[in-house]
Write a protein that holds these residues in place. Sequence first.
Motif, short mmCIF file in Angstrom:
data_model
loop_
_atom_site.label_atom_id
_atom_site.label_comp_id
_atom_site.label_asym_id
_atom_site.label_seq_id
_atom_site.Cartn_x
_atom_site.Cartn_y
_atom_site.Cartn_z
N VAL A 123 -126.36 0.70 84.78
CA VAL A 123 -126.00 0.18 83.46
C VAL A 123 -125.02 -0.98 83.61
CG1 VAL A 123 -125.10 0.73 81.18
CG2 VAL A 123 -126.36 2.47 82.48
N ASP A 124 -123.93 -0.73 84.32
CA ASP A 124 -122.93 -1.78 84.59
C ASP A 124 -121.92 -1.20 85.58
OD1 ASP A 124 -121.62 -4.20 84.51
OD2 ASP A 124 -121.66 -4.33 82.32
N PHE A 125 -121.02 -2.04 86.03
CA PHE A 125 -119.98 -1.61 86.97
C PHE A 125 -118.70 -2.36 86.65
CE2 PHE A 125 -121.78 -5.37 88.80
CZ PHE A 125 -120.73 -6.02 89.44
N SER A 126 -117.59 -1.84 87.16
CA SER A 126 -116.30 -2.49 86.97
C SER A 126 -115.50 -2.39 88.26
CB SER A 126 -115.52 -1.86 85.80
OG SER A 126 -115.27 -0.48 86.07
N CYS A 127 -114.62 -3.36 88.46
CA CYS A 127 -113.75 -3.41 89.64
C CYS A 127 -112.31 -3.60 89.19
CB CYS A 127 -114.16 -4.55 90.57
SG CYS A 127 -115.82 -4.40 91.26
N LEU A 128 -111.43 -2.88 89.82
CA LEU A 128 -110.01 -2.94 89.47
C LEU A 128 -109.38 -4.24 89.96
CD1 LEU A 128 -107.36 -1.47 88.49
CD2 LEU A 128 -107.13 -0.70 90.87
N LYS A 129 -108.58 -4.85 89.10
CA LYS A 129 -107.71 -5.92 89.53
C LYS A 129 -106.28 -5.40 89.41
CE LYS A 129 -106.26 -10.65 88.92
NZ LYS A 129 -106.25 -11.84 88.05
N PRO A 130 -105.62 -5.07 90.54
CA PRO A 130 -104.28 -4.49 90.49
C PRO A 130 -103.30 -5.45 89.81
CG PRO A 130 -105.25 -4.20 92.66
CD PRO A 130 -106.13 -5.14 91.91
N PRO A 131 -102.19 -4.92 89.31
CA PRO A 131 -101.19 -5.78 88.66
C PRO A 131 -100.52 -6.72 89.66
CG PRO A 131 -100.37 -3.53 88.88
CD PRO A 131 -101.81 -3.50 89.25
N PRO A 132 -100.03 -7.87 89.19
CA PRO A 132 -99.43 -8.86 90.10
C PRO A 132 -98.24 -8.32 90.90
CG PRO A 132 -99.87 -9.83 87.95
CD PRO A 132 -100.11 -8.36 87.82
N ARG A 133 -97.54 -7.32 90.37
CA ARG A 133 -96.36 -6.81 91.08
C ARG A 133 -96.73 -6.13 92.40
NH1 ARG A 133 -96.06 -1.29 90.09
NH2 ARG A 133 -97.43 -0.56 88.39
N LEU A 134 -98.01 -5.80 92.60
CA LEU A 134 -98.44 -5.16 93.84
C LEU A 134 -98.97 -6.17 94.86
CD1 LEU A 134 -100.27 -1.96 92.50
CD2 LEU A 134 -97.89 -2.24 93.20
N ARG A 135 -98.90 -7.45 94.53
CA ARG A 135 -99.41 -8.47 95.45
C ARG A 135 -98.62 -8.46 96.75
NH1 ARG A 135 -99.20 -14.14 96.26
NH2 ARG A 135 -97.30 -14.26 94.98
N ALA A 136 -99.34 -8.65 97.88
CA ALA A 136 -98.73 -8.59 99.21
C ALA A 136 -99.10 -9.82 100.01
CB ALA A 136 -99.16 -7.32 99.94
N PRO A 137 -98.41 -10.95 99.81
CA PRO A 137 -98.67 -12.14 100.63
C PRO A 137 -98.44 -11.83 102.12
CG PRO A 137 -97.29 -12.68 98.75
CD PRO A 137 -97.37 -11.20 98.81
N ILE A 138 -99.13 -12.54 102.98
CA ILE A 138 -99.04 -12.26 104.42
C ILE A 138 -97.62 -12.41 104.94
CG2 ILE A 138 -99.82 -13.04 106.69
CD1 ILE A 138 -102.54 -13.62 105.46
#
Length: 475
Positions: free
Chosen positions: A64-79
Motif C-alpha cells: 500500500v505504502d511505506f514510511s521512513c523515519l527522519k530523526p530529529p536534528p538534535r541526534l545528528r552526528a557529524p563525523i
Amino acid sequence: MHQDYLLAALYRALSVVTLLICLLTEVLIFVSQRHAALYLAPVCAILLLHRFCRRAATTEINLVDFSCLKPPPRLRAPIPTFLEHLKLMGGFEPDAIAFMAKAVAASGMGNETYLPPSLRYLPPESTHGNAVQEARAMLLPTLDELFAKTGVPPSAVGAVVACCSGFCPAPSLAAIVAGSYRMRSDVRTFNVSGMGCSAGVIGVDVARGVLTAHAATVSYAVVVSAEVLTVGWYNGRDHSKLLLNCFFRTGCSAVLLTNKRGGAGVAAHQMPAKYRLVRLVRTNTIADDDSYYSGYREEDDEGITGFNVRRGVGRAFEEVLRAHLVTIAMSVLPWREKVRYAAVLLRSLLPHRRSRDLPAPSFRTAAEHFCLPTTWGPMIRRLGRGLGLAEKEMEAALMAFHRFGNQSAATLWYQLAYLEAKGMVRKGNRVWQLGVGTGLKVNSVMWERVAADEDDDIVGHGPWMDCIHRYPVTE
C-alpha cells in the motif's frame, strides 16, 4: 471482514456443487451408454473448475505504502563530532580510534547521519531501559506517519512483523507496537531477530505467509524494521568488532502490505496500492562453517560483547551471492535475456574461445531500479559492478549511505524513498531490493509499480524532503 468470510464460503460451496454435478453427469453418461467422447465433457469441466479455483485462491500481495523515519536534528552526528566523542569516552585505545577514523573516512558516509541519545553520554548508557526508549522513539513515529499516509487505522491491521537484529526484549518489539496502538485481540505478532541487514525482506516473507494463509481474516500486515544501537555499541579493543560502531546509524522503516486486489484502505479512505509483489527469493549457506562464522556476536578477551566480522567474509559472501543469483535469475530475467545468455555461454565454452571468466547475464534487464546492501561505499560499488550495474543504478544505495549511514534492514526502504523523491520510479517499473544478512544469507524481493506516477507536489516527501535537491553528491 464478514465479506471475506462470505466470499471464501461461497467459493467452497460453488466448488462442491460443480464437482457433484460433474460426477452426476459422468454417472448418467455411463448408465445411458452414450458415445465415449461425451465422457470428456465432465472431465474438462472438472479441469476448468480446478484452474478457476487455483486462480481464485491465488493471493496477490500488494504494498500500500511505506514510511521512513527522519530523526530529529538534535541526534545528528557529524563525523568530526563522532570522532571527538570517541576520544572523550575514555574506553578506546589510540590505535582503535585511528582504525575507526580511517574506516569512516574511506566509507563515503556524510556528516548528517544520526545516533541515539544513549550513545551521546560519556560514557554511553547501554542499558535495557535506554534500548526500549530508543526502539519506541523509532517505531512509533514511523508507524504514525504510515497510518496517516494510507488512511488505514491500526485496528484494521491483522499482523505485525518487527525486525531488529540485535535487540529482542520481552515483551517483544511487535508486542510493543500492538500494545501502543491498542490493536485488536486476534492480531498476529512476529519478532524477527538475529537476521542482520536482510531481515526486512524476511519480514515481508513472513507477512506474505500470513496474508496468504489467513486471507479470509487478515487483510493488512505491517512490517517495521529498525536497529537498536544502544545494545550494539562495542567499547572494547578488538578491531574486528569496531566496524559496527563506524557505520551503523539510527533509522526505521514501516511497510503496509495487503492481500486486497487493486486497492487498499477502509471505508471512505480508499487508496490504490503502490507496488505489487512480483518475486521473493531467499538463499543461505548456513550449513557451511566458514559462512556461518563470517559474522557473529561474541565476547572478546575482556568479556565485552561485540559483533565480529571475519576477514574471509568477502569470499563467503561471493559464494552465497553467486548461488542466490543463479536461483533468482531463472525467475526474474526475461526470456530474451535467458536465450542471449545461453548463446553467449555456449560460445564461451568453445575450445578456441575458452576463458577462465564466464560471462554473466545482464540483471539490468530484470529491473529498472536497484536497492543494495549499504555496508559501506566501496562494498556497494563492488557489488554493483558484480551485478553489471552502472553508477546510476548504484546511486540510491550510495546516497542513502552518505545521508543516513547503514540502517540495517531499514536501509532498502530509504533507497526506495530516494528513488521516489527523485521521481525515477514510474508505473510498470520494477524495483529489486537485495538484502544480505548474517549466516550468511542473501534475500531478494522484487516489486512492480502499479500506482500512477506521482504529481510533482507529492514527490520528495519523506526522509529526503529537505535535502533531495543536494543529491547526488560527488565527494
